[in-house]
Enzyme design. Structure first.
Site, PDB file in Angstrom:
ATOM      1  CB  CYS A  84      -3.848  27.925   7.473  1.00 33.87           C
ATOM      2  SG  CYS A  84      -5.317  28.675   6.155  1.00 33.87           S
ATOM      3  CG  HIS A 335      -0.803  31.976   5.211  1.00 33.18           C
ATOM      4  ND1 HIS A 335      -0.169  30.853   5.599  1.00 33.18           N
ATOM      5  CD2 HIS A 335      -2.976  32.421   4.742  1.00 33.18           C
ATOM      6  CE1 HIS A 335      -1.629  30.342   5.518  1.00 33.18           C
ATOM      7  NE2 HIS A 335      -2.679  31.202   5.573  1.00 33.18           N
TER       8      HIS A 335
END
Length: 388
Positions: A84, A335
């Site tokens: 991420c 996200h």
């Protein structure tokens, strides 16, 4: 002294997109070009983040493909993959490239599709996400990322008395901020009661403690300190810290300390010649509500154990003394893994310019972005300052 400057910023709405990756990234890149006033042939290099395209899109050579697609054929183009924290790491290398004098103006950004538009459902995508966990010890145990951050958060609750209500207040705050962000995945408010009534995903996390799978792209034009003088509205990059922690999770010295964030923040603050006390607001990697609480403490915005009560007291709200995630954060903004890091920098740029619309803070001068990858093992922290 600035290490570099952002002179153009762009991003797509985060959510569900049918558009293929090259088109999605182009939307963000062209927004950044328009914002800076630069033309694609003036870009000298592309630093690009995509975490999962090989598994989700069967596309493993994206950097030159995307450089061609946005009119930058021939420039050095490099894809970064760091779970991420992918595009924050691409950005770090872009800053180092202009700071070293190798290039004057480069593009950094990222793109990802995580929704069923990839052709993969929740189960298949969860299997892809968990590939960022330890292959020998964590994956065979079925430890997915809600479980990883639930373990960290449960330890935080045990040590400091953080409650589920404290965590729910983080979700309520970020969902409210998301209603003010037209590019957020979720544009609706919630309440503490709704968060606590939502199904349990991994104790202590309810469904509403977790960020969504999203599609999206973001990009920033990065210029050297000297080159930035020729652009309107540059925002200065004062410090970038990058650190890693022990993997696997079971070998970490202190579960709720998120040591990589502490080390990366120390590096970034030292480079910027500043401290947490001088930070006006923060964009934080709140993949889960507990992650935001632990990050506010790791960045030094609150003392250890004070992050949960601070959120419940409204100190991290838009009108609080330390606003956190004015964009809505991952929790409400969304996200798309590879796009998240540079999307945080888009928010910092717009806020420090005074261009954030309804969610604009009151004349911020200095801000910090925190982007983590995997089981909090990789963290990139960036300090940015409004140009005086």
């Amino acid at each position: 002294m600035a290490r570099a400057s952002i002179v153009g910023a762009g991003m797509t709405k985060f959510g569900v997109h049918e558009r293929p990756l090259p088109d999605l990234f182009a939307d963000a890149a062209f927004d950044a070009f328009d914002d800076s006033g630069i033309e694609p042939p003036e870009i000298e290099a592309l630093y690009f983040g995509n975490a999962m395209g090989g598994m989700t899109e069967n596309d493993t050579h994206l950097a030159p493909t995307l450089a061609s697609h946005i009119g930058c054929t021939g420039v050095p183009a490099q894809r970064f993959e760091d779970a991420c924290a992918t595009s924050a790491n691409a950005f770090k290398h872009a800053v180092e490239a202009v700071e070293s004098g190798r290039h004057d103006v480069v593009l950094a950004g990222g793109v990802e599709r995580c929704t069923p538009e990839t052709g993969l459902g929740t189960g298949a995508m969860t299997k892809v996400f968990v590939s960022a966990a330890h292959r020998q010890y964590e994956q065979p145990a079925g430890l997915t990322f809600p479980g990883v951050f639930a373990l960290l958060t449960k330890r935080h609750m045990h040590e400091y008395g953080t409650t589920e209500e404290h965590l729910a207040e983080v979700a309520v705050k970020n969902h409210y901020n998301g209603t003010l962000n037209p590019r957020a995945h979720f544009g609706r408010e919630t309440t503490v009661e709704k968060v606590l009534d939502s199904p349990i995903v991994a104790d202590p996390f309810h469904l509403m403690d977790c960020c969504p799978f999203s599609d999206g792209a973001s990009a920033v034009v990065v210029a050297s300190e000297e080159a930035a003088e020729s652009f309107e509205n540059p925002v200065d990059v004062a410090g970038v810290g990058h650190a890693t922690d022990v993997v696997p999770l079971a070998d970490k010295d202190a579960l709720p300390a998120t040591q990589a964030a502490r080390d990366a923040a120390s590096q970034a603050y030292d480079q910027a010649g500043t401290t947490a006390d001088a930070i006006d607001f923060a964009e934080i990697h709140d993949c889960f509500t507990g992650a935001e609480v632990m990050a506010t403490e790791a960045l030094g915005l609150f003392e250890d154990g004070a992050g949960g009560p601070a959120a419940a007291a409204g100190r991290t709200a838009l009108d609080g003394d330390v606003p956190v995630n004015p964009s809505g954060g991952l929790k409400a903004k969304g996200h798309p893994l590879g796009a998240t890091g540079t999307a945080q920098l888009v928010e910092l740029t717009e806020q420090l310019r005074g261009e954030a619309g309804e969610r604009q803070l009151d004349d911020p001068e200095r801000a910090v972005a925190h982007n983590l990858g995997g089981d909090a093992a990789t963290t990139v922290v960036t300090v940015m300052e409004a140009r005086q």
